[in-house]
Design an enzyme around this catalytic site. Structure first.
Site, short mmCIF file in Angstrom:
data_model
loop_
_atom_site.label_atom_id
_atom_site.label_comp_id
_atom_site.label_asym_id
_atom_site.label_seq_id
_atom_site.Cartn_x
_atom_site.Cartn_y
_atom_site.Cartn_z
N SER A 1 -5.42 -14.12 56.98
CA SER A 1 -4.76 -13.36 55.92
C SER A 1 -3.26 -13.63 55.95
CB SER A 1 -5.08 -11.87 56.08
OG SER A 1 -4.72 -11.16 54.93
N HIS B 1 -12.96 -11.58 52.49
CA HIS B 1 -11.67 -11.70 53.17
C HIS B 1 -11.88 -11.61 54.68
CE1 HIS B 1 -7.36 -11.90 53.19
NE2 HIS B 1 -7.26 -10.80 53.90
N ASP C 1 -13.69 -13.75 48.34
CA ASP C 1 -12.51 -13.01 48.78
C ASP C 1 -11.77 -12.39 47.60
OD1 ASP C 1 -10.14 -12.11 49.91
OD2 ASP C 1 -9.93 -13.83 51.25
#
Length: 782
Positions: A637, A754, A722
């Site tokens: 991320s 994600h 995602d």
């Protein structure tokens, strides 16, 4: 090894009295031999502990020696050395009349004996000096005198610290540990997440079925086989809780984060999707304790960008709208009777805590919060006239507060260095029992003697520190508790504790196949950023390996408005098991260190935040821990973004890089955020950047526009579904690099979002990552 002449003057003999190893004293030397203290002093210079040009025979003060010792012997270089030394037990209150006075040789010996954990009831400085000599830390004059009352010089301190380090290194045999499979680190954990049923007779927990986490129920005190009450084969259960005799749980599809709420009967015979709406996500508001069959949830069913509140009957599925979101409500809070009486309103920058006496009344402002201020309500008091909250309104650090209905705060507890993160509360007493805060580890500030006594008794029974205990669930009178134990080398153990009888029963182990004695130690670290901020973090070192010249992975966390904490991390342990040091840092913008520290990261993605990461890598190299030619960077991320910007901004620093669901283009990222983030648009504009006003800056910090600088081998992994960092983010960087002929590997999982959740995908990802890192960071056998 240093060489010196056998003959020396009386003055030099005095200097040597406490510092020279026997092996050095016994050697003959050449005419132009280096001074006996050169190695020690050079190490202090290399590590940045002393300044170039320091006078070797200069006497040093107590506080200077403590600073030398802390910086030499620990990984905490950015904080108060006196505090570190005191916490480690190297010094005791009242031992020094003045920290500015010269430190005596016996006092130095006392500190070093304690640092080695070899104190044995010594009563005088002479006895400590004798012990230090026996441990090989100091050496006396030819006549045996140790001069314990004489002041210490820089040279003497340097050699004693060098002797200490050599002694510690000599205990490490460099054999490492047996290699543990990726499958063992990444397989679904054993039973975890234990909760008590409302009547206190049953336990629910998550366990593995068909390679997925599902919910099981068992009766307390019975040996009969647990009943599985969910049957999810495609996805792990994300969370679950009791309502009466029903188990309610949340689950999404393929990582799309559109969580539905399901109900399962006690025996697991019937599972029902209570929120069967497409592209809608459910959030939990209140379990309506004392109200039969009904709970409060919020959903973005009517408008994808905002969440309204509904009362839901978990038996019939009947649903009623009870609070309509006008468009700017970020959170709802119910009182003990289940009435929505608090709401948090925000335009993304300025926030207002709203209050009403009854659900029939309109909300009115209670507290207005400027940008950077937060107030997170924990709940109402028993009489409904006060609100407990964690707040930093008007100050830098968040504290535990009690708020009256005029918006006036009473601060119950505030830590001077870090934010308060939560609290324990007794419903029956209507009293806060303890506040929780995290410095190097999690700690508690107790307000209730009875609660503290119970906690300390648990500590004693379990043989662990307060930082390792979690009170996961308990009944209202705290006679039945679910307790967990976890640390840097133990994933987690669960226990049922009867506080009346004192009986402690083992329930489950998250990873019985991973043995703590095979895991690596995680050390709290700190260092100074180039502009003077103290950056805290953690360094995990491979077991049975000298912390010198190691291949290292720097692992920046996601968010960036989160933080890394001390504790068990399967991927960090996997890397350490493969011989890598792992460096994690809480760079500016990280949570937990106060408002100003978080604000220091505003519009600093790829700029000062990245400098903090770079400074950490350079610190590890300077300390001799990391081999400068074998440093890799891996993150997910925001950490994936940091990986990409790192290999464009400082490509010479990294020999391998792994980007896991990371951002490559700030413009496409900000243009494709999930709909329910739209209420935070102004916050993103202030914290990250405005695509119009900050166009040039955002282009500067978007890795995709600087692929010409990338020379580091790169591995990219992405979930196809995602919703936060769209697959296009990874596609862009991969395609741009391939056009330039740069080495890049790309993994996409079609059933993930994600970050990967399914065990088979995690195993595939980490197997591939380990092979990639080994190929680029370890010498290849011929």
């Amino acid at each position: 090894m240093n060489i010196r002449k056998r003959l020396f003057s009386a003055a030099i003999a005095s200097i040597l009295a406490v510092s020279v190893p026997v092996s050095v004293m016994a050697q003959d030397g050449a005419k132009k031999a280096a001074p006996w203290y050169q190695d020690g002093v050079q190490e202090l210079l290399t590590k940045g502990i002393v300044d170039k040009g320091v006078k070797q025979k200069q006497e040093i003060s107590v506080k200077d020696f403590i600073r030398y010792a802390v910086m030499s012997l620990t990984y905490q270089h950015g904080i108060d050395p006196m505090k570190v030394a005191s916490e480690k037990g190297w010094l005791k209150e009242g031992e020094f009349t003045s920290v500015d006075a010269p430190i005596k040789r016996g006092e130095m010996a006392r500190m070093m004996v304690r640092a080695l954990g070899k104190e044995q009831g010594e009563l005088s400085l002479a006895e400590y000096a004798t012990s230090a000599k026996a441990l090989g830390l100091i050496q006396g004059d030819a006549d045996g005198s140790l001069h314990e009352d004489q002041p210490v010089t820089v040279a003497q301190a340097a050699v004693v610290l060098k002797n200490y380090s050599n002694k510690m290194l000599s205990t490490m045999d460099e054999r490492g540990v047996s290699q543990i499979s990726v499958e063992d680190f990444m397989r679904s954990p054993g039973s975890f997440g234990y909760e008590l049923s409302p009547d206190g007779k049953y336990l629910s927990y998550a366990g593995t079925w068909e390679n997925r986490s599902n919910v099981f129920v068992e009766k307390i005190g019975e040996k009969s086989e647990a009943i599985r009450v969910t049957s999810s084969k495609d996805r792990d259960i994300a969370s679950f809780f009791w309502k009466g005799d029903n188990i309610l749980y949340r689950k999404d599809k393929g990582g799309d984060e559109n969580f539905h709420l399901y109900s399962s009967t006690f025996n697991g015979n019937k599972e029902v999707d209570l929120t069967p709406y497409d592209k809608v996500s459910v959030q939990f508001v209140s379990d309506l304790s004392g109200v039969k069959d009904e709970i409060l949830i919020s959903m973005n069913k009517e408008d994808a960008t905002i969440f309204d509140v509904y009362k839901l009957n978990v038996k019939t599925g009947e649903m009623k709208l009870i609070a309509k979101n006008p468009g700017n409500i970020m959170a709802w809070v119910a009182d003990r009777q289940g009435k929505i009486r608090l709401a948090s309103e925000s335009d993304g920058a300025v926030s207002t805590l709203l209050y009403r006496d009854t659900e029939e009344e309109a909300f009115k402002p209670l507290v207005t919060l400027n940008f950077g201020d937060t107030m997170n309500p924990l709940g109402f008091s028993a009489d409904g006239k006060s609100i407990y909250a964690v707040s930093n309104n008007g100050r830098d650090k968040t504290g535990l507060v009690k708020l009256n209905l005029k918006g006036e705060e009473e601060v119950l507890y505030q830590h001077p260095e870090v934010d308060v993160t939560g609290a324990y509360y007794d419903k029956n007493k209507d009293k806060m029992l303890a506040a929780v805060y995290v410095t190097d580890k999690a700690h508690l500030e107790f307000f209730d003697d009875k609660f503290e006594a119970m906690y300390r008794k648990l500590q004693q029974k379990l043989g662990v520190s307060e930082s390792e205990i979690g009170l996961n669930d308990y009944n209202e009178d705290m006679t039945k508790l679910i307790v967990s134990v976890s640390n840097d080398k133990t994933y987690g153990m669960y226990y049922f504790y009867d506080s009346v009888s004192g009986e402690l029963t083992s329930l489950g182990n998250l990873s019985p196949w991973l043995k703590p004695d095979q895991m690596a130690d995680m050390y709290p670290i700190s260092y100074k950023s180039r502009d003077g901020l103290t950056i805290h973090g953690y360094l995990t070192l491979p077991k049975n390996k000298k912390p010198q010249n190691l291949p290292m992975i720097v692992n920046p966390h996601g968010g960036p408005w989160t933080r890394d904490m001390w504790g068990f991390n399967p991927e960090v342990q996997l890397l350490a098991n493969r011989g890598y040091a792992v460096l994690q840092m809480n760079f500016r913008a990280s949570m937990g260190y106060g408002k100003s520290f978080m604000d220091a990261g505003d519009k600093q993605w790829g700029l000062k935040i990245q400098d903090d990461i770079t400074d950490g890598v350079k610190w590890a190299i300077q300390q001799g821990i990391a081999d400068p030619k074998r440093v890799g960077i891996y993150g997910g991320s925001f950490g994936g973004y940091s990986t990409l910007i790192g290999i464009t901004k400082t490509p010479e620093l990294y020999a391998a890089a792994v980007d896991y669901v990371g951002i490559s283009n700030m413009f496409s990222f900000l243009g494709t955020i999930p709909p329910y983030w739209e209420t935070m648009r102004n916050l993103l504009n202030e914290r990250v950047g405005d695509v119009e006003k900050d166009n040039e800056m955002l282009k500067q910090v978007s890795p995709v526009f600087h692929v010409d600088k990338i020379v580091t081998p790169l591995f990219v992994a992405q979930g196809a579904n995602d919703p936060r960092v769209n697959k296009a983010e990874s596609d862009q960087i991969v395609e741009a690099l391939k056009k330039r002929g740069v080495q890049v590997e790309y993994m996409v999982k079609d059933d993930e979002g994600h970050g990967f959740t399914n065990a088979e995908n995690l195993i595939d990802f980490f197997n591939t990552m380990i092979k990639f890192l080994d190929k680029n960071l370890k010498p290849q056998s011929k």
